[in-house]
Design a protein around this motif. Structure first.
Motif, mmCIF file in Angstrom:
data_model
loop_
_atom_site.group_PDB
_atom_site.id
_atom_site.type_symbol
_atom_site.label_atom_id
_atom_site.label_comp_id
_atom_site.label_asym_id
_atom_site.label_seq_id
_atom_site.Cartn_x
_atom_site.Cartn_y
_atom_site.Cartn_z
ATOM 1 N N THR A 268 0.796 -1.242 0.134
ATOM 2 C CA THR A 268 0.026 -0.077 0.045
ATOM 3 C C THR A 268 1.034 1.224 -0.035
ATOM 4 O OG1 THR A 268 -0.007 -0.152 2.378
ATOM 5 C CG2 THR A 268 -1.838 -1.283 1.370
ATOM 6 N N PRO A 269 0.477 2.226 -0.188
ATOM 7 C CA PRO A 269 1.300 3.403 -0.260
ATOM 8 C C PRO A 269 2.238 3.642 1.002
ATOM 9 C CG PRO A 269 -0.933 4.105 -0.793
ATOM 10 C CD PRO A 269 -1.074 2.817 -0.509
ATOM 11 N N ASP A 270 1.794 3.120 2.170
ATOM 12 C CA ASP A 270 2.972 3.637 3.370
ATOM 13 C C ASP A 270 3.161 2.256 3.891
ATOM 14 O OD1 ASP A 270 -0.027 5.213 4.710
ATOM 15 O OD2 ASP A 270 0.364 3.159 4.287
ATOM 16 N N GLN A 271 2.904 1.115 3.493
ATOM 17 C CA GLN A 271 3.392 -0.117 3.865
ATOM 18 C C GLN A 271 3.395 -1.145 2.941
ATOM 19 O OE1 GLN A 271 1.465 -1.235 7.900
ATOM 20 N NE2 GLN A 271 0.810 -3.099 6.676
ATOM 21 N N THR B 60 10.252 -0.941 -2.748
ATOM 22 C CA THR B 60 9.154 -0.038 -2.472
ATOM 23 C C THR B 60 9.614 1.043 -2.063
ATOM 24 O OG1 THR B 60 9.011 -0.834 -0.185
ATOM 25 C CG2 THR B 60 7.668 -2.111 -1.742
ATOM 26 N N LEU C 224 10.101 2.180 0.829
ATOM 27 C CA LEU C 224 9.463 2.419 2.091
ATOM 28 C C LEU C 224 10.589 2.412 3.059
ATOM 29 C CD1 LEU C 224 6.275 0.213 1.646
ATOM 30 C CD2 LEU C 224 6.495 2.734 2.314
ATOM 31 N N LYS D 20 8.412 0.050 7.860
ATOM 32 C CA LYS D 20 6.849 -0.053 7.064
ATOM 33 C C LYS D 20 7.004 -1.466 6.276
ATOM 34 C CE LYS D 20 5.507 3.810 8.773
ATOM 35 N NZ LYS D 20 4.846 3.717 9.861
#
Ligand code: FES
Ligand code: FES
Lengths: 167, 757, 435
Positions: free
Chosen positions: B370-373, B394, B396, B400
């Motif tokens: 997902t956008p943050d994980q 990713t 990230l 995350k």
């Protein structure tokens, strides 16, 4: 719509006729005890029972099953042979990674059901279609014999479970 | 080996590795000793360090008592043990549980085990420089620290009880999860003590149980993961189900380093159940409602590959390159004791093929980006590495990326890699839903990170009695270590794995020269760890050659080895044990039946295998029996020692009998168990395991049987036929007794060969 | 001297005359009997497509799995070398895009290319010669409606004198007769349709009729079976013992359209390809016509006749999951291989487990003591897509030695055919080399 009887439960399924039972069990019904190992009937990891007979579900199109009942590893413990085999498997501590073992147990339970006191040759004939990469064959052989006779096998180290052993 | 730097001192609380022992660490493990462990070691596995942040504790269910990263006890008395290593069949969950439970004072029936989250800090093994399960190191690395962790927890629970009862902690005893004060007849369960114990300070010193009082360690214990595994209830990576998940299967460019040129996915997209077709530089994935739809979709793709620079690669080219390197390349010395003495020089060359792992569970990973994980469910031997790679792909931050480790359907070194996890993350990044990527068996074999191919030249100068006074060894192969952990490469760019079990040998040969000639594979052909790694080929060569020397000296291979092992008591011990148990020389064997010995000291253990094999006149090899003598020092779980040795041997015999990957037109030719053949139960021998009992620290186990299998088999075949095998797998055409024997195949196998029992 | 020269000239002239005379083509258009799947009146492309399938152009002109339909390049290993099929897409440079109707018709029916060179009779012009002109042109129209593929043709690898295309004229002179299909007024229209399908389009005889030393079909031995490219094309005459005389109509039509008839056999190798590419697309009425014709083919024993024991004792004594009540000789190497790699699907009683396609009992494969086709199937596997089935068997040739394949073949022949197999490792080595 197709209807399948799995472990005593009937499932109405909207899947293509040529879809192998393995994927219906794993990805549609959600019974993941039956494993995928090769997809070409060479390893036995996907073995289930169809009216009590061992079959390779990875090459069994669901459309060909009809009214026959399916039993998977999740329910084999409810049959006398399955129960004996699972018990012997624990007593001999057969499993290693465990991935092939659902299939091994299904093949072994079918063998015991059919041949209550199998010889080495019987074991070969029934179990050679099941590959185990961890190499648990020695204990598989011992466990099948133990399940049949009830007497501990010579090669077995787990003579009894000491206090505190895992159940 | 005598040139290597001493390992830097290790925290005494962590790992107790004496120098002698360290030198025998073996395989993947020993490599990291070259690093030294100062600095990083203190940031790794510890009996007293706890998951620091609250989030982790919460995820853990906020247990009342969690004195370290391994033990969680809540007020109900439930004991959860967090496993620092990955369970891939080697029974490490049982071994670790036994170590913890022994000192903690609970029965194995009273605990549940959990996979650990990725954390080098909490679960990293100094021997390997991180949270890695491999190199037969787990027991060796955790043997002290887990016992101590258990003892720390017990001491705190006892202190809590003693405080409540106002008695001397030393007067309390612990048994099966309960603290007793015998004098006053009082007792309290761990659950009742958990909260109070959780508030106590960590003890500096704890008393470990005297080995003579062990209740669990050293006994044959049933595995803690067995019950679920026989019921099909164990969740392997491939079994993960996440809400909203779709299933993909992939095809990567069949050639090494090739790329996707073009893709026509019209027909695939039109199939029922197919959701999406995804692309990477060198691979495509079809996403479906279920694996079957995805696989049908894959089949319907019209893919054109740019087969790249290795489009015409063949196995023979690789073989020739290695042979040339072994004969003429410049070697890096691992050992050189001075000039080769005068005398008769004997020399042989051996070749070992590329091998696939073919773990029973094909490669797979479930990833939700997902956008943050980024959340990953995968069975891996290297959770922290998987986390790091996913963070890179990713973009990230590391925290995350959440990795949920799973039970592994076999590891054998394959799951020390993260290639398929990286691929799954790269595909999953393209879709909003959780994506389970499952490789077909064909993909699994064709895109394995295979055991390298080797070419080894071994020689010896023998005296008038046929006894070696000097040995020489030139081995060429690619370096797994150089890619996997470049910083661990030794002096002059030495790969210690390449010369493992040959730079130091148990035999009393006064001098030797051992060199490694690094010969890299073409770009894109990535080699990897494989159960037994370097020793698998080095032992095949050394132990075959010792047999050659014995034969040359017209001596019995057992007597010849015995004479050379007088200074290695533990190796001699296992040799004698195995020889006695098989009844060496006691009775004549049937025609074309022979016994072969191999003895060695891989992975900090001492092992001798004697294989008894029959070779039919048509050249087929029948494995009749294997007897193993093994000395692993203190046994944690004697049942799993037997199981590991049996399994390891069968894995090694399987490879020696049948396995070898070949390359044609730049691609691996094998794909499934029909052409990458493995031993089946009707071809497997009975394997008897006999143990030398002593109180030495535990040695490695998981790979020992594998490393010793091939030479014992080759020597047995020589004994049966007089044919020396210089190449694996066994070439059965060489073993045919006579052309007439082949003609008899038709007549011989008349059915109804059904002979009444 | 002069006389001798004259004599030579005369002989040459006579020879040339004979060459031309015997190579002369039947110039009639011919008429095709009615085919249910190809209505005459409907559009020519649909008819062309149906005919192209019935004639199985794909089998030879498309490399399986390449996605390059009709671009050629399929190799054919013949006793005298390897030849490659040519590109028959409408690509001008590599294919047949520039060919006129007449040139196409001449190639299909007389085996002569647009440049006048002779084609090799691996291309079945010997059968296609019976096609009507309008059918040939319908096929051309269909081919020309498909994408052009610029794939260059592969050089044939033939040794002298077989690489001399002109010499094919002599072969034609002796063995080939350019001749249209002539309906037999004494037979039913169904029979005539069936015959047109069998002899002109589906060219059954190309594989099933024995060939002589010169690779020409032996007349008088039609459909009596032969070994070709390492596979045995079985006797499909009406002989009840060695042919398919005992098969029911539905056995035959199932076999043709689905590649399998219970208790009779499953198509593999080239026959599986014929089912997959061609026969499964036949309209049921046309399949029935083909069956009617095959039924009328005179019974013949043929060479190396196979006698089926549909009740092989060892198999009958076994059940699906275990060999017979009597315990098997556990050390039979063939049996050990069977129990490991084969029994999961084929079962000890030969009934076939997951699919009836895996049944062995009663098939000619396991009753052929030479084990020709079972050896091939073991070595190379099968892949059959037919009506209602998508059946495959993996190939075992890579990992199993010649000796093992021979032992396994002989075990299978013994257990399921109740005969002593004669397969030797040498046989296997030879069959390995064949495609
Ligand atoms: S997955 Fe079905 S037999 Fe291997
Ligand atoms: S237990 Fe791991 S594959 Fe059998």
């Amino acid at each position: 719509m197709l209807s399948l009887s799995v472990n005593g439960q009937s499932h109405a399924l909207d899947v293509p006729d040529d879809m192998p039972l393995l994927w219906v069990l794993r990805d549609v019904i959600g019974l993941t005890g039956t494993k995928f190992g090769c997809g070409v009937a060479q390893c036995g990891a996907c073995t289930v029972h169809l009216d009590g007979q061992p079959v390779r579900s990875c090459v069994l199109p669901v459309g060909a099953i009809g009214n026959r009942t399916i039993t998977t590893i999740e329910a084999i413990g409810a049959t006398p042979a399955g129960q004996k085999i699972q018990q012997a498997w624990l007593e001999v501590d057969v499993v290693q990674c465990g991935y092939c073992q659902s299939g091994q147990i299904m093949s072994a339970a079918a063998l015991l059901q059919r041949t209550p006191n199998p010889s080495d040759a019987d074991i070969d004939a029934a179990m050679s279609g099941n590959i185990c990469r961890c190499g648990t064959y020695v204990r598989i052989r011992a466990a099948i014999k133990q399940a049949a006779t009830g007497t501990p096998e010579i090669l077995q180290t787990l003579v009894s479970a000491p206090q505190g052993a895992a159940p | 080996m005598n040139k290597q730097p001493d390992p830097a001192p290790v925290e005494p609380a962590n790992v107790d590795l004496g120098r002698r022992h360290a030198l025998q660490a073996g395989g993947l493990a020993i490599a990291f000793l070259w690093l030294g462990t100062g600095g990083t070691a203190s940031a790794m596995i510890s009996a007293r360090r706890q998951a620091g942040d609250g989030a982790a504790a919460q995820a853990d269910g906020n247990p009342s008592f969690a004195p370290n990263a391994f033990i969680r006890i809540d007020t109900s008395g439930k004991v959860r043990l967090v496993m620092p290593s990955a369970e891939m069949g080697q029974s490490i969950y049982t071994g670790c549980s036994m170590l913890l439970a022994e000192e903690l004072g609970v029965g194995l029936d009273q605990i549940t085990v959990e996979h650990s989250p990725p954390s080098d800090e909490l679960y990293g093994i100094p021997l390997l420089g991180g949270q890695i399960t491999g190199g037969s190191t787990s027991t060796r690395a955790t043997w002290q620290v887990l016992r101590e962790a258990g003892a720390v927890a017990r001491s705190m629970l006892v202190s809590a009880a003693a405080a409540q009862w106002h008695v001397d902690p030393a007067s309390c005893t612990v048994d099966r999860g309960t603290v007793h004060h015998v004098a006053s007849g009082r007792s309290l369960g761990f659950g009742a003590l958990a909260t109070a114990a959780g508030k106590l300070p960590m003890p500096d010193k704890v008393q470990l149980t005297d080995p003579k009082d062990f209740k669990l360690i050293g006994k044959p214990m049933r595995r803690v993961d067995a019950v679920d595994k026989i019921k099909g209830a164990t969740q392997f990576g491939i079994d993960v189900q996440v809400p909203g998940m779709k299933v993909a299967t992939v095809m990567a460019c069949p050639t090494f380093g090739g790329k996707l040129a073009s893709l026509d996915d019209k027909a695939a997209r039109a199939l029922p159940g197919v959701i999406e077709v995804l692309r990477l530089d060198n691979a495509v994935a079809v996403v479906g409602e279920h694996f079957w739809a995805a696989k049908q979709g894959l089949h319907a793709l019209n893919i054109h590959w740019d087969r790249g620079e290795n489009a015409n690669l063949t196995t023979q080219q690789l073989r020739d390159g290695l042979a040339d390197a072994a004969r003429h390349g410049k070697g890096i010395p691992a050992r050189n004791d001075g000039d080769q003495p005068q005398g008769t020089l004997v020399q042989s060359e051996y070749r070992s093929p590329m091998l696939a792992h073919a773990t029973m569970e094909p490669m797979n990973a479930t990833v939700h980006v997902t956008p943050d994980q980024c959340e990953i469910w995968v069975g891996t031997q290297v959770p922290a590495r998987a986390q790091q790679e996913a963070a890179k792909i990713t973009g990230l931050p590391l925290d995350k990326v959440i990795v949920h480790n799973q039970y592994l359907g076999g590891g054998f070194g394959r799951r020390l890699e993260t290639d398929w996890v990286e691929q799954a993350v790269a595909f999953a990044k393209q879709v909003p839903y959780p994506l389970k990527v499952v490789w077909t068996r064909e993909e699994d074999i064709r895109h394995d990170r295979m055991r390298p191919m080797y070419h080894d030249v071994i020689s010896a100068v023998v005296d008038a009695d046929g006894k070696p006074v000097w040995y020489g060894y030139r081995t060429s192969g690619s370096s797994v270590l150089a890619r996997f952990a470049p910083a661990a490469m030794g002096k002059d760019g030495m790969d210690s794995d390449a010369v493992e079990c040959v730079a130091e040998i148990p035999y009393d040969i006064p001098k030797g020269k051992v060199e490694w000639i690094r010969h890299d594979m073409p770009t894109g052909l990535v080699t990897g760890w494989w159960r037994g790694v370097g020793p698998t080929h080095n032992l095949f060569v050394v132990e075959s050659f010792i047999d050659e020397l014995a034969h040359r000296a017209k001596q019995d291979p057992l007597a010849y080895r015995r004479a050379l092992l007088q200074k290695s008591p533990r190796a001699l011990g296992v040799l004698n044990l195995a020889a006695e148990k098989i009844g060496w020389g006691a009775q004549p064997l049937p025609a074309r039946t022979g016994r072969g010995i191999a003895v060695a000291e891989p992975f900090g253990s001492h092992v001798c295998a004697i294989v008894e094999a029959e070779v039919t006149p048509q050249g087929e090899v029948r494995l009749r029996r294997v007897v193993v003598g093994i000395d692993v020092g203190i046994a944690v779980n004697t049942s799993s020692i037997e199981a590991q040795v049996q399994g390891g041997l069968i894995f090694g015999l399987s490879a020696a009998m049948y396995s070898g990957l070949s390359i044609k037109d730049g691609a691996i030719e094998q794909g499934n168990f029909n052409d990458y053949r493995v031993l089946r139960i009707n071809e497997s021998p009975l394997v008897e395991v006999h143990r030398v009992i002593n109180a030495e620290p535990p040695g490695g186990l998981g790979e020992v049987g594998t490393a010793i299998a091939a030479p014992a088999l080759a020597n047995a075949i020589f004994a049966a036929t007089g044919v020396r095998l210089y190449q694996l797998p066994v070439d059965r055409a060489l073993l045919v007794q006579s052309p007439d024997a082949l003609k008899s195949v038709a007549a011989a196998s008349t059915d109804t060969g059904r002979v009444p029992a | 001297m002069i006389r001798l020269l004259i004599a030579i000239v005369l002989v040459v002239l006579l020879g040339a005359g004979a060459y031309v005379f015997l190579n002369r083509a039947d110039t009639s258009d011919g008429t095709a009997p009615a085919l249910a799947g190809a209505p005459v009146s409907s559009d020519v492309l649909a008819r062309g497509e149906y005919l192209a399938k019935a004639a199985d152009c794909t089998a030879c002109h498309t490399v399986p799995g390449s996605g390059n339909a009709f671009a050629g390049g399929v190799p054919f290993k013949l006793p005298f070398g390897t030849i490659y099929s040519s590109n028959i897409t409408a690509d001008e440079a590599n294919g047949i895009g520039s060919w006129s109707d007449d040139e196409f018709v001449r190639a299909v029916r007389n085996g002569v290319r647009n440049d006048g060179q002779h084609l090799y009779p691996a291309f079945p012009y010997t059968s296609y010669t019976q096609l009507s002109r309008s059918d040939v042109l319908a096929i051309k129209a269909y081919l020309f409606s498909l994408p052009k593929i610029a794939q260059a043709n592969h050089e044939n690898q033939l040794s002298f004198p077989f690489n001399q295309r002109w010499a094919m004229g002599f072969w034609n002179a002796v063995f080939f007769k350019s001749q249209r299909f002539q309906p037999d007024p004494g037979q039913t229209p169904q029979w005539n349709s069936g015959k047109y399908l069998a002899v002109a389009l589906a060219h059954c005889d190309e594989c099933h009729t024995p060939r002589n030393f010169a690779f020409a079909m032996k007349h008088g031995d039609e459909l009596a079976g032969q070994e070709l490219q390492g596979w045995r094309a079985y006797n499909i005459t009406s002989d009840p013992v060695h042919g398919i005389g005992a098969w029911s109509d539905s056995d035959i039509s199932n076999y043709l359209s689905r590649g399998h008839a219970d208790g009779r056999g499953t198509a593999a190798g080239p026959m599986a390809e014929a089912v997959e590419n061609s026969l499964r697309y036949l309209n049921p009425t046309d399949t029935a016509a083909l069956v009617a014709y095959l039924r009328s083919v005179p019974a013949r024993t043929g060479d190396a006749p196979v006698t089926v024991d549909a009740a092989a004792a060892p198999a009958l004594a076994s059940n699906n999951a275990a060999p017979g009540g009597d315990s098997a000789n556990a050390n039979d190497p063939g049996m050990k291989l069977f129990e490991g790699a084969c029994a999961s699907c084929h079962q000890w009683n030969g009934k076939g487990q997951q699919t009836p396609y895996a049944s062995l009992l009663g098939t000619r494969g396991v009753n052929d003591v030479h084990g020709t086709n079972i050896t091939q199937v073991i070595l190379h596997g099968t892949d059959l897509r037919s009506l209602g089935a998508n059946i495959f068997m993996p190939e075992f040739g890579d990992a199993y030695s010649d000796t093992e394949v021979a032992q396994l073949s002989n075990y299978v022949i013994g257990h399921f055919g109740n005969k002593q197999g004669t397969v030797t490792p040498d046989d296997v080595a030879r069959r390995r080399k064949q495609l």
